[in-house]
Write an enzyme that holds these catalytic residues in place. Structure first.
Site, mmCIF file in Angstrom:
data_model
loop_
_atom_site.group_PDB
_atom_site.id
_atom_site.type_symbol
_atom_site.label_atom_id
_atom_site.label_comp_id
_atom_site.label_asym_id
_atom_site.label_seq_id
_atom_site.Cartn_x
_atom_site.Cartn_y
_atom_site.Cartn_z
ATOM 1 N N ASP A 38 41.100 -0.791 -5.057
ATOM 2 C CA ASP A 38 42.484 -1.264 -4.980
ATOM 3 C C ASP A 38 42.903 -1.215 -3.523
ATOM 4 O OD1 ASP A 38 45.119 -2.036 -5.784
ATOM 5 O OD2 ASP A 38 45.748 0.057 -5.694
ATOM 6 N N SER A 39 44.035 -1.820 -3.237
ATOM 7 C CA SER A 39 44.589 -1.751 -1.888
ATOM 8 C C SER A 39 44.989 -0.328 -1.518
ATOM 9 C CB SER A 39 45.813 -2.661 -1.771
ATOM 10 O OG SER A 39 46.839 -2.221 -2.655
ATOM 11 N N CYS A 101 43.438 -4.334 -8.762
ATOM 12 C CA CYS A 101 44.556 -4.759 -7.920
ATOM 13 C C CYS A 101 44.902 -6.189 -8.317
ATOM 14 C CB CYS A 101 44.154 -4.690 -6.452
ATOM 15 S SG CYS A 101 45.393 -5.353 -5.296
ATOM 16 N N GLU A 179 52.208 5.410 -2.715
ATOM 17 C CA GLU A 179 51.273 5.823 -1.672
ATOM 18 C C GLU A 179 51.696 7.137 -1.018
ATOM 19 O OE1 GLU A 179 48.283 4.401 -0.515
ATOM 20 O OE2 GLU A 179 48.426 3.284 -2.390
ATOM 21 N N CYS A 211 51.668 -4.862 -10.923
ATOM 22 C CA CYS A 211 50.933 -4.253 -9.817
ATOM 23 C C CYS A 211 50.451 -2.903 -10.309
ATOM 24 C CB CYS A 211 51.825 -4.082 -8.594
ATOM 25 S SG CYS A 211 51.100 -3.100 -7.247
ATOM 26 N N HIS A 213 50.090 -0.158 -8.939
ATOM 27 C CA HIS A 213 50.867 0.994 -8.494
ATOM 28 C C HIS A 213 52.042 1.285 -9.437
ATOM 29 C CE1 HIS A 213 48.829 0.272 -4.622
ATOM 30 N NE2 HIS A 213 49.256 1.467 -4.226
#
Length: 284
Positions: A38-39, A101, A179, A211, A213
């Protein structure tokens, strides 16, 4: 997992764990290795669901935190990063790769499938289940800018949402919260409220988390939703369980058995390894 068995002067593989006698004996055991990337740490929401179903496999997780978020990156940049990460995971022995992602899936998975000889599992826009669940006929979609303008998302919207209303909004600041490991509390609630309010005002009772996240912010989203409206709790659609199911289907089709024992988890990142480990410990 594959058992390599020797019979006289030749070798063959079997996909179960029977006892063998005579000239048969187990020579070595190779477990499946699943690469996930993932990013950033958002893909851990997908890993969490996969490991519930497949606790015995070996996992290699790559967080591209040095380049996170992908949402505003160019397609060319994302494709090149996905190539580099794929090559890294293959070099570590990945047998199958999950692109955990939404933005990377939309931008790069077609290229990855054309260029590399392994199976890739990508994220799917969860428009179809949301359309089936909504009672108001309005579905809200929270996603990155890259996902909302992607061909894949637009095709799914056209195919599955022709008789409902789709309200969309970029989850502004959502990725950055996760994050930093902030998934609840006043800062999280205040941040998600800004993007969530237009969707609820439009009548959405079902919210697609577009997303990886965003599922980590589910508690904050529900809290913000209750502050915006006194209606019953929102229906949040997290595509991760469907991705875990799809991974199992592909592994079965490829003849990769499932190991019932506990496997290993190895974390890698283009950013700070200590931060990734801390977030892994707090999120998983």
């Amino acid at each position: 997992m594959y058992f390599l068995l020797l019979l006289s002067n030749f070798a063959t593989t079997y996909k179960d764990s029977k006892d063998f006698v005579g000239n048969f004996y187990i020579c070595t055991l190779v477990m499946a290795t699943i690469g996930i990337f993932d990013s950033g740490v958002g893909g851990l929401s997908v890993f969490r669901e996969i490991r519930k179903r497949l606790p015995g496999e070996n996992y290699i997780y790559f967080s591209d935190s040095a380049h996170c978020p992908y949402g505003e990156r160019t397609e060319e940049f994302i494709i090149n990063r996905c190539r580099e990460i794929t090559e890294f995971l293959l070099g570590k022995g990945a047998d199958i790769i999950v692109v955990a992602c939404n933005t990377a899936t939309a931008a790069a998975i077609k290229t990855l499938r054309e260029e590399y000889p392994v199976q890739f599992i990508g994220m799917e826009p969860a428009i179809k289940p949301a359309a089936q669940m909504t009672k108001t006929g309005v579905v809200g979609v929270l996603a990155t800018a890259g996902t909302l303008k992607s061909d894949k998302y637009l095709r799914h919207k056209e195919k599955y949402a022709s008789d409902i209303i789709i309200a969309e909004h970029v989850g502004e600041g959502f990725v950055e919260l996760v994050e930093k490991g902030i998934t609840s509390g006043p800062e999280a609630v205040n941040t998600v409220r800004h993007s969530l309010e237009p969707l609820i005002k439009a009548g959405a009772d079902t919210i697609v988390l577009g997303c990886t996240h965003y599922p980590f912010l589910a508690e904050a989203i529900q809290e913000a939703g209750s502050e915006i409206s006194n209606e019953k709790a929102l229906q949040l659609i997290d595509p991760a369980p469907a991705i875990a199911k799809r991974l199992m289907e592909v592994m079965d089709a490829e003849g990769i058995p499932h190991n019932p024992e506990n496997g290993s988890v190895t974390l890698h990142t283009s950013g700070n390894k200590d931060i990734l480990q801390r977030l892994y410990d707090s999120l998983i």
